[in-house]
Every structure is written in structure tokens, then in C-alpha cells.
Scaffold this motif. Structure first.
Motif, PDB file in Angstrom:
ATOM      1  N   ASN A   1      11.257 -23.874   7.222  1.00  0.00           N
ATOM      2  CA  ASN A   1      10.657 -24.879   7.507  1.00  0.00           C
ATOM      3  C   ASN A   1      10.503 -25.565   8.967  1.00  0.00           C
ATOM      4  O   ASN A   1       9.954 -26.592   9.160  1.00  0.00           O
ATOM      5  CB  ASN A   1      11.658 -26.092   6.999  1.00  0.00           C
ATOM      6  CG  ASN A   1      11.606 -25.564   5.998  1.00  0.00           C
ATOM      7  OD1 ASN A   1      10.617 -25.388   5.171  1.00  0.00           O
ATOM      8  ND2 ASN A   1      12.497 -27.049   4.572  1.00  0.00           N
TER       9      ASN A   1
ATOM     10  N   VAL B   1       6.201 -30.600  11.725  1.00  0.00           N
ATOM     11  CA  VAL B   1       5.133 -29.984  10.742  1.00  0.00           C
ATOM     12  C   VAL B   1       5.710 -30.585   8.851  1.00  0.00           C
ATOM     13  O   VAL B   1       6.615 -30.792   9.265  1.00  0.00           O
ATOM     14  CB  VAL B   1       5.171 -28.502  10.495  1.00  0.00           C
ATOM     15  CG1 VAL B   1       5.643 -27.845  11.861  1.00  0.00           C
ATOM     16  CG2 VAL B   1       7.386 -27.796  10.726  1.00  0.00           C
ATOM     17  N   ALA B   2       4.548 -29.676   8.760  1.00  0.00           N
ATOM     18  CA  ALA B   2       4.397 -29.991   6.788  1.00  0.00           C
ATOM     19  C   ALA B   2       4.186 -29.201   6.627  1.00  0.00           C
ATOM     20  O   ALA B   2       4.205 -27.679   7.115  1.00  0.00           O
ATOM     21  CB  ALA B   2       3.538 -31.157   6.693  1.00  0.00           C
ATOM     22  N   LYS B   3       4.880 -29.185   5.037  1.00  0.00           N
ATOM     23  CA  LYS B   3       5.056 -26.977   4.960  1.00  0.00           C
ATOM     24  C   LYS B   3       4.094 -27.796   3.359  1.00  0.00           C
ATOM     25  O   LYS B   3       3.838 -28.662   2.611  1.00  0.00           O
ATOM     26  CB  LYS B   3       6.970 -27.126   4.078  1.00  0.00           C
ATOM     27  CG  LYS B   3       6.534 -26.229   3.078  1.00  0.00           C
ATOM     28  CD  LYS B   3       8.302 -26.103   2.581  1.00  0.00           C
ATOM     29  CE  LYS B   3       8.717 -25.156   1.748  1.00  0.00           C
ATOM     30  NZ  LYS B   3      10.069 -25.197   2.323  1.00  0.00           N
TER      31      LYS B   3
ATOM     32  N   THR C   1       4.451 -23.306   7.555  1.00  0.00           N
ATOM     33  CA  THR C   1       4.486 -24.931   7.597  1.00  0.00           C
ATOM     34  C   THR C   1       2.983 -24.770   8.468  1.00  0.00           C
ATOM     35  O   THR C   1       2.488 -23.809   8.823  1.00  0.00           O
ATOM     36  CB  THR C   1       5.136 -25.273   8.485  1.00  0.00           C
ATOM     37  OG1 THR C   1       5.276 -24.204   9.190  1.00  0.00           O
ATOM     38  CG2 THR C   1       6.596 -24.778   7.450  1.00  0.00           C
ATOM     39  N   ILE C   2       2.284 -25.823   8.392  1.00  0.00           N
ATOM     40  CA  ILE C   2       1.486 -26.462   9.802  1.00  0.00           C
ATOM     41  C   ILE C   2       1.685 -27.776  10.256  1.00  0.00           C
ATOM     42  O   ILE C   2       2.122 -28.716   9.406  1.00  0.00           O
ATOM     43  CB  ILE C   2       0.076 -26.433   8.233  1.00  0.00           C
ATOM     44  CG1 ILE C   2       1.023 -27.483   7.211  1.00  0.00           C
ATOM     45  CG2 ILE C   2      -0.356 -25.309   7.517  1.00  0.00           C
ATOM     46  CD1 ILE C   2      -0.718 -27.555   6.489  1.00  0.00           C
TER      47      ILE C   2
ATOM     48  N   PRO D   1       0.364 -30.808   9.744  1.00  0.00           N
ATOM     49  CA  PRO D   1      -0.782 -31.238   9.341  1.00  0.00           C
ATOM     50  C   PRO D   1      -1.893 -32.678   9.855  1.00  0.00           C
ATOM     51  O   PRO D   1      -2.766 -32.383   8.972  1.00  0.00           O
ATOM     52  CB  PRO D   1       0.521 -32.637   8.529  1.00  0.00           C
ATOM     53  CG  PRO D   1       1.394 -32.325   8.974  1.00  0.00           C
ATOM     54  CD  PRO D   1       1.817 -31.284  10.395  1.00  0.00           C
TER      55      PRO D   1
ATOM     56  N   PHE E   1      11.999 -32.072   2.456  1.00  0.00           N
ATOM     57  CA  PHE E   1      10.769 -31.925   3.342  1.00  0.00           C
ATOM     58  C   PHE E   1       9.607 -31.703   2.397  1.00  0.00           C
ATOM     59  O   PHE E   1       8.163 -31.786   2.944  1.00  0.00           O
ATOM     60  CB  PHE E   1      11.093 -31.010   4.175  1.00  0.00           C
ATOM     61  CG  PHE E   1      10.679 -30.447   5.090  1.00  0.00           C
ATOM     62  CD1 PHE E   1      10.049 -31.179   6.161  1.00  0.00           C
ATOM     63  CD2 PHE E   1       9.740 -29.081   5.356  1.00  0.00           C
ATOM     64  CE1 PHE E   1       9.141 -30.705   6.853  1.00  0.00           C
ATOM     65  CE2 PHE E   1       9.003 -27.970   6.162  1.00  0.00           C
ATOM     66  CZ  PHE E   1       8.717 -29.120   7.217  1.00  0.00           C
ATOM     67  N   THR E   2       9.632 -30.896   0.986  1.00  0.00           N
ATOM     68  CA  THR E   2       8.706 -31.004   0.625  1.00  0.00           C
ATOM     69  C   THR E   2       7.824 -31.988  -0.097  1.00  0.00           C
ATOM     70  O   THR E   2       6.774 -31.889  -0.195  1.00  0.00           O
ATOM     71  CB  THR E   2       8.911 -30.036  -0.233  1.00  0.00           C
ATOM     72  OG1 THR E   2       9.943 -28.586  -0.597  1.00  0.00           O
ATOM     73  CG2 THR E   2       7.744 -29.480  -1.379  1.00  0.00           C
TER      74      THR E   2
ATOM     75  N   ARG F   1       7.843 -35.013   1.284  1.00  0.00           N
ATOM     76  CA  ARG F   1       7.646 -35.746   2.857  1.00  0.00           C
ATOM     77  C   ARG F   1       6.596 -34.579   3.353  1.00  0.00           C
ATOM     78  O   ARG F   1       5.004 -35.513   3.596  1.00  0.00           O
ATOM     79  CB  ARG F   1       8.311 -35.801   4.280  1.00  0.00           C
ATOM     80  CG  ARG F   1       7.867 -35.607   5.358  1.00  0.00           C
ATOM     81  CD  ARG F   1       9.303 -35.902   6.187  1.00  0.00           C
ATOM     82  NE  ARG F   1       9.916 -36.921   5.717  1.00  0.00           N
ATOM     83  CZ  ARG F   1      10.200 -37.939   6.503  1.00  0.00           C
ATOM     84  NH1 ARG F   1       9.958 -38.225   7.667  1.00  0.00           N
ATOM     85  NH2 ARG F   1      10.859 -38.956   5.892  1.00  0.00           N
ATOM     86  N   SER F   2       6.247 -33.672   2.956  1.00  0.00           N
ATOM     87  CA  SER F   2       4.820 -32.602   3.041  1.00  0.00           C
ATOM     88  C   SER F   2       3.516 -33.041   2.406  1.00  0.00           C
ATOM     89  O   SER F   2       2.873 -33.034   2.791  1.00  0.00           O
ATOM     90  CB  SER F   2       5.331 -31.601   3.416  1.00  0.00           C
ATOM     91  OG  SER F   2       6.274 -30.773   4.264  1.00  0.00           O
ATOM     92  N   LEU F   3       4.454 -33.160   1.098  1.00  0.00           N
ATOM     93  CA  LEU F   3       2.965 -33.104  -0.178  1.00  0.00           C
ATOM     94  C   LEU F   3       2.248 -34.495   0.497  1.00  0.00           C
ATOM     95  O   LEU F   3       1.488 -34.956   0.439  1.00  0.00           O
ATOM     96  CB  LEU F   3       3.531 -33.113  -1.413  1.00  0.00           C
ATOM     97  CG  LEU F   3       2.527 -33.016  -2.417  1.00  0.00           C
ATOM     98  CD1 LEU F   3       2.475 -32.216  -2.272  1.00  0.00           C
ATOM     99  CD2 LEU F   3       3.688 -33.834  -3.536  1.00  0.00           C
TER     100      LEU F   3
ATOM    101  N   HIS G   1       2.115 -35.935   3.438  1.00  0.00           N
ATOM    102  CA  HIS G   1       1.462 -36.648   3.617  1.00  0.00           C
ATOM    103  C   HIS G   1       0.017 -35.316   4.385  1.00  0.00           C
ATOM    104  O   HIS G   1      -1.018 -36.188   4.379  1.00  0.00           O
ATOM    105  CB  HIS G   1       2.163 -35.249   4.861  1.00  0.00           C
ATOM    106  CG  HIS G   1       1.934 -35.692   6.754  1.00  0.00           C
ATOM    107  ND1 HIS G   1       3.114 -35.946   7.822  1.00  0.00           N
ATOM    108  CD2 HIS G   1       0.731 -36.021   7.255  1.00  0.00           C
ATOM    109  CE1 HIS G   1       1.623 -36.126   9.120  1.00  0.00           C
ATOM    110  NE2 HIS G   1       0.693 -36.200   8.452  1.00  0.00           N
ATOM    111  N   LEU G   2       0.198 -34.480   3.272  1.00  0.00           N
ATOM    112  CA  LEU G   2      -0.988 -33.225   2.889  1.00  0.00           C
ATOM    113  C   LEU G   2      -2.292 -34.095   1.822  1.00  0.00           C
ATOM    114  O   LEU G   2      -3.205 -34.048   2.173  1.00  0.00           O
ATOM    115  CB  LEU G   2      -1.086 -31.753   2.366  1.00  0.00           C
ATOM    116  CG  LEU G   2      -0.131 -31.495   3.542  1.00  0.00           C
ATOM    117  CD1 LEU G   2       0.585 -29.934   3.055  1.00  0.00           C
ATOM    118  CD2 LEU G   2      -1.091 -31.270   4.830  1.00  0.00           C
TER     119      LEU G   2
ATOM    120  N   TRP H   1      -4.240 -36.837   3.453  1.00  0.00           N
ATOM    121  CA  TRP H   1      -5.164 -36.242   4.343  1.00  0.00           C
ATOM    122  C   TRP H   1      -6.210 -36.185   3.613  1.00  0.00           C
ATOM    123  O   TRP H   1      -7.467 -35.864   3.448  1.00  0.00           O
ATOM    124  CB  TRP H   1      -4.986 -34.972   5.110  1.00  0.00           C
ATOM    125  CG  TRP H   1      -4.921 -35.569   6.770  1.00  0.00           C
ATOM    126  CD1 TRP H   1      -3.616 -35.292   6.977  1.00  0.00           C
ATOM    127  CD2 TRP H   1      -5.522 -36.258   7.077  1.00  0.00           C
ATOM    128  NE1 TRP H   1      -3.436 -35.863   8.321  1.00  0.00           N
ATOM    129  CE2 TRP H   1      -4.584 -35.720   8.388  1.00  0.00           C
ATOM    130  CE3 TRP H   1      -6.770 -36.108   7.538  1.00  0.00           C
ATOM    131  CZ2 TRP H   1      -5.174 -36.650   9.988  1.00  0.00           C
ATOM    132  CZ3 TRP H   1      -7.417 -36.711   9.478  1.00  0.00           C
ATOM    133  CH2 TRP H   1      -5.720 -37.018  10.200  1.00  0.00           C
TER     134      TRP H   1
END
Ligand code: SF4
Lengths: 356, 266
Positions: free
Chosen positions: A303, A310-312, A319-320, A322, B207-208, B210-212, B214-215, B218
Motif C-alpha cells: 500500500n 496514494v490510492a490502490k 498503487t498510484i 489518484p 484503504f481499498t 477509499r481508493s475506489l 477516489h478513482l 475521476w
């Protein structure tokens, strides 16, 4: 047999007074998150209960969890180790080695059938050649030892989620304990390492109440993994104020601002560092100025980077950033749209001239 | 934004080769219209609830995006050192984000109601005959290839598909992940326990999720760029008042579109 004595007797035998014993119980109750009025329950248990036999297995690990465990200050490790539990087998702490060690594990399994607790530290490789213990594969050894156990405690992120060995590209095919042991209650106590008091707290709960602590949806004891670091963080006021450390030697870092922008994983990490703290409540990473690296979360090694937000990409171990990627994709879309607009205009001209 | 004009009625619009759409939504209420000339009508495509939804949604997304980017990466902060006591910047930004989020959710629920209640331009059914073949024709149309795309008064099937994916599915993913993040600090509360499955659904860890969130946000931005461009393009090519229609509700169309309706009824 030493096993026959109650925990109280063990304590008194070691030269502590009853007053010391009561203090220890009070501290223990506080660690367990019990109300002060419940202290007598703990005292009662310690006065009447016998010690719990424990077999401590080490798989693909770094012994960090053992190291953390023996530094437990509340209740004092020596008291937990010597009075609350009876550590019958541990690769690090046992005196016997070789065949004697193997014999002791066999003896415990027979003598305390259905009563002993298995503690597992480290992940288990799917490919047996990566870890053999006394001529047996790690998987076989684990299955064998857990057969007659009352419960299994997965200490640390490796045995809980796979940990460092399971990080991309996971060469050994490391898996957590829960992938292998399906027919026994497994308590997941993640952390790299877990807080010592959390580890002893789980055992203390079992000794006190005779049942396993309440677990959350991922199998973690609720008492210690109910909140995120971010919810209890001592820097949270700076987060809400919008005051952030931009880099590690700026004025904000001296002022103790929030570490969010230098990659703090506190907002996505479930652990009790912010409440229990480390080394007997002295401090914890964020208090000491380092962002949380999220060590008790699944796949935390993947992570990262640790000091960047970062975001996964879900479903991957990649991770990138975002916002950078998002803005780039939107920029590319705008360029594409502009190009399409130009082509449309040309096409329109062509058709109109044909119509004339 | 172009004002709906009446194209030269002697010379019918070249784009209208008058191919009928086979997608049959005749069980849904037709839009009302007024005749403006021998060949042209003003048709009431977007009913008031649809227009209100559109602009409330646009405003909510704007607020959510600006505040959301700040929450993910707080790009401004107090430059003078001060105590946390005097400022509540992140707190307020988060507050606006949550407030707009609830407006966004309520608005979307309202729109879902209108999917079933509104006229035939307020709904979409990808299971209808002709939907996918006409989607393919529409793709060819946007690729500037020879195509048999009918003229649509409402959304073409490709646009409908984009709404399903971004405004339909995308919004739902954003709402579910967002509500999970919102109630995360109170896992034992009623709402907190109601959203535990969310993290399991999306990979088990916070974390996953949150990431989702965010993405996918966009992803909505990408949709908006294409949506705005194609709306202007439609307006420019068809001269039917597409851009003003989302304010007034009316499009100016050739009378053929009504004939289509009658054809369908037969
Ligand atoms: S330092 Fe980390 S855990 Fe603490 S408030 Fe900031 S982001 Fe949250």
C-alpha cells in the motif's frame, strides 16, 4: 505439577503480595477495556483459574512479534508468561531443542487435549519447500498442532494477512493462518508487530472469561481494533484545522501538525496505537513524528510508498497517485474531444460541399 | 448555447435520412409538443423534474469534486503557524463534502423515481429490441463512419449506456463507498454496522474502499468532459436547441419525429 496451581498461588509463590496481585488485576482489567467495576471479575478469575497451556509456533516470521510480546508491560510480561499462561513450547524461549523440543510439543498436545491455545507467528508458504520444521512442512505442522487446540491466535500481520512474505510478488505463496485452519476459532491480532498489551490482553480475556473475546467482521478482537488510528490520533485537531506537515523538517513538523500529507495511513488503519501506545504507554509512531505506515492492515507492504498519499487500484497490488493519474486521464479526454471536434468540423464541411 | 432556430424548411436537414429507431418505449408517456411551422415542432423532451435533477446533480458534483480533491490532497493551508484552535478548514471542507453528498444521494433517489414516472425520454431499457444494434450504429456515427443511426429526440442508446455506467453504477459505487467512509468511525452504530459489508465487498480493507471512491470520482470527471462536448456537438450539428433544452425543456425537431410516434403506435 505447576499447572495445578491457580494463578493467584503462582503470583504469591513468586514473592508478590496480594496487594501487588490486585494491582495487576486492575491494570489487566483496564487493558481489556473493562469498566472499573468489573475488576472483581478479573480478580475472581485469577484466584480460581489455572494457567492456560500455550504452544507458540513460528512460521515465515522475523520473531518481531515474540520480541514485542516479551516487552509487554501491562500486565508485566513476566507475570503473563509465568503466571497467566504456561508457555509449553516456543522456538525462541524454550530451553529444550531438537528432539526434546519435539517431545515437549507432543506431550502438551496429549496432556491438554482441547485445552491449549496455539499462537502462530508468521505466514505459511503454499509451496512446502520454503519451510520445513523437524522434517514436516509448515502446513502439516500447523494442521497437526491445531487439531486438539481450544483456539488459535494469529499474532502479527504475517499470520493474520500474509504480511511481508505475501507482498508482491509473494515468491513463497505465503498465506495467513485463516486460509489453513478452518475448523477452529482463529483470532486475528494484526500488527507488525502487534502492541504487546494487545497480545497479552487477548490471552487475559480468555483466562478471565473462559471464552474468546468479541471479534469484528475480519476476526479481530473488537476491544483493540474497533477504531482507526485517525479517530483517536493526538494530531487530529491539526487535521481538522487543515494544518499539515509538508516535509519532515519544516516548521509544521516542529509544531506537531498532522502527518496526512507525508503519507500517514492512520485514516485507513485499524489498531489501538493511539489509545494504548507503545512501550508501556510512552509514545507511538505518530506522536513521535512519523506517519503511520498502516502495519496492521492487509497488504500494507503493497500500500506504499510509506511517505506519499496514494490510492490502490482495487484488485491489484499496485498503487498510484489518484489525482495525478485522474487529471492526466481527464486531460487526455479533453485533447481527444478537441481532436474529435476538429474532425467533425472537417467531416461536416466535406458533406456540405457534396450537397451543393 | 444556440437558440433553437427553425432550419430552412424547404431544405430538410441532411442528417435526417429519417431512419426509424426500433427501440419501442411506446408504453411510456409521450412528450407534448407544439407545432411551429409546416415541418417543425417544439417538443417538450426534458420535464421539469429531469431538469432540476440535472442542475442539482451538476452543482453537487462540482462541490463534491472540489472538496473531495482537497480532502485527498489538502492543497491550501494556513501559511502562518498557528494553533489548531483557530482554524477548522478541513473540518468545513469535509462538512461541505458530506452535505453535498446527501443532496447528491437524495437527488439521485428522486431521479430513480422519475425513471419509472417520467415520459419516455426519462427512461432507458437496454433489454429492448434494437438497443444494442443501434448502439453500434451510434458508435459508427461518432467514429464519423457511414452509419444507419436514427435521429433521437432524447438520448441515443450509446448515451443511455454511458448514463447507466457512470451516473447509474458510478454514482452507486460512490455513494456506497462514501457512506462507508462516512460511518467508519462508528462501526458499532446502526449505520456503521449496516455498511460493514461494503468493505468486504470491495476487498476487505478500508484503504481499498477509499481508493475506489477516489478513482471512480475521476471517472465521473471523464464522463462530464465527454458529456458536455457531445451536447455542444449535437446542438451544433442538429441545430435543434440541445443546449437550451436542459434549461427550457424544449427541443426543436422536424415533424417526422411525431410521425415516428404514430408509426410506433400502429
Ligand atoms: S497524523 Fe495521521 S492519524 Fe493523525 S490526524 Fe493526521 S492523518 Fe490522522
Amino acid at each position: 505439577m505447576k499447572q495445578e496451581k491457580t494463578i493467584l498461588q503462582e503470583v504469591l509463590d513468586r514473592g508478590f503480595s496480594r496487594r501487588d496481585f490486585l494491582k495487576m488485576c486492575t491494570a489487566l482489567a483496564a487493558t481489556l477495556g473493562l469498566d472499573y467495576s468489573q475488576t472483581n471479575k478479573v480478580v475472581n478469575a485469577m484466584e480460581t483459574k489455572k494457567r492456560v497451556p500455550v504452544i507458540w509456533l513460528q512460521m515465515q516470521d522475523c520473531t518481531g512479534c515474540s520480541e514485542s510480546f516479551i516487552r509487554s508491560s501491562q500486565p508485566k510480561t513476566e507475570s503473563v508468561l509465568l503466571e497467566m499462561i504456561s508457555l509449553e513450547y516456543s522456538e525462541v524461549l524454550s530451553a529444550p531443542s531438537g528432539h526434546y523440543a519435539e517431545k515437549s510439543i507432543k506431550d502438551v498436545m496429549e496432556k491438554y487435549k482441547g485445552e491449549y491455545i496455539v499462537v502462530v507467528e508468521g505466514s505459511i508458504p503454499s509451496n512446502d519447500i520454503y519451510l520445513m520444521i523437524a522434517g514436516k512442512s509448515a502446513r502439516k505442522e500447523l494442521e497437526h498442532v491445531c487439531e486438539n487446540a481450544a483456539a488459535v491466535l494469529a499474532y502479527g500481520s504475517c499470520s493474520s494477512w500474509g504480511g511481508v512474505a505475501a507482498a508482491k510478488p509473494n515468491p513463497t505463496g505465503a498465506v495467513p493462518v485463516t486460509d489453513i485452519i478452518k475448523n477452529k476459532p482463529v483470532i486475528v491480532v494484526p500488527g507488525c508487530p502487534p502492541i504487546a498489551e494487545v497480545m497479552t490482553g487477548v490471552i487475559a480475556h480468555y483466562v478471565t472469561f473462559g471464552v474468546l473475546p468479541e471479534l469484528d467482521h475480519l476476526g479481530r478482537p473488537k476491544a483493540f481494533y474497533r477504531h482507526r488510528i485517525h479517530d483517536k490520533c493526538n494530531r487530529r485537531a491539526y487535521f481538522d484545522a487543515g494544518l499539515f506537515v509538508e516535509n519532515f523538517d519544516d516548521e509544521g513538523s516542529k509544531q506537531g501538525y498532522c502527518l496526512y500529507k507525508v503519507g500517514c495511513k492512520g485514516p485507513t488503519t485499524y489498531n489501538s496505537c493511539a489509545e494504548m501506545r507503545w512501550n508501556g504507554g510512552v509514545s507511538y509512531p505518530i506522536q513521535s513524528g512519523n506517519p503511520c505506515i498502516g502495519c496492521s492492515e492487509k497488504d500494507f507492504w503493497d500500500n506504499g510508498p510509506f511517505f506519499t498519499r496514494v490510492a490502490k487500484i482495487p484488485g491489484t497490488q499496485t498503487t498510484i497517485n489518484p489525482d495525478v493519474v485522474g487529471a492526466a486521464v481527464v486531460g487526455a479526454t479533453i485533447a481527444g474531444v478537441a481532436a474529435h471536434g476538429a474532425l467533425t468540423a472537417l467531416d461536416k464541411k466535406k458533406k456540405e460541399s457534396k450537397d451543393k | 448555447m444556440s437558440i433553437p432556430t427553425i432550419p430552412n424548411s424547404n431544405k430538410p436537414n441532411v442528417h435526417h435520412e429519417h431512419i426509424h429507431s426500433k427501440i419501442d418505449l411506446s408504453h411510456r408517456p409521450e412528450a407534448s409538443y407544439e407545432t411551429v411551422s409546416d415541418s417543425m415542432i417544439k417538443i417538450y423532451v426534458w420535464e421539469l423534474p429531469v431538469r432540476i435533477f440535472h442542475w442539482v446533480n451538476a452543482l453537487a458534483i462540482l462541490l463534491l469534486m472540489v472538496t473531495g480533491i482537497y480532502i485527498g490532497n489538502p492543497f491550501v493551508s494556513a501559511s502562518v503557524q498557528e494553533d489548531a484552535y483557530y482554524s477548522m478548514l478541513m473540518g468545513w471542507v469535509r462538512y461541505i463534502h458530506f452535505f453535498s453528498a446527501f443532496v447528491f444521494i437524495a437527488n439521485l433517489i428522486f431521479r430513480w423515481y422519475w425513471v419509472f414516472k417520467g415520459n419516455k425520454y426519462a427512461t432507458s431499457n437496454p433489454l429492448k429490441r434494437g438497443f444494442w444494434s443501434e448502439t453500434f450504429e451510434t458508435v459508427k456515427f461518432y467514429a464519423l463512419m457511414k452509419n444507419k443511426k436514427p435521429h433521437y429526440v432524447g438520448h441515443n442508446p450509446l448515451a443511455q449506456l454511458a448514463y447507466w455506467i457512470f451516473i447509474g453504477l458510478g454514482s452507486i459505487v460512490l455513494i456506497i463507498t462514501g457512506l462507508f467512509l462516512y460511518v467508519e468511525p462508528q462501526p458499532e452504530s446502526l449505520f456503521g454496522s449496516a455498511f460493514i459489508w461494503t468493505s468486504l465487498l470491495f476487498g476487505g480493507d478500508s484503504f481499498t474502499v477509499r481508493s475506489l471512491h477516489h478513482l471512480v470520482a475521476w471517472g465521473i470527471m471523464v464522463f462530464i468532459v465527454i458529456h458536455v462536448y457531445l451536447s455542444f456537438r449535437e446542438d451544433w450539428l442538429e441545430k435543434n436547441g440541445t443546449m437550451s433544452s436542459i434549461v427550457t425543456g424544449f427541443k426543436t425537431e422536424s415533424k417526422h419525429v411525431i410521425e415516428d410516434q404514430h408509426d410506433e403506435e400502429k
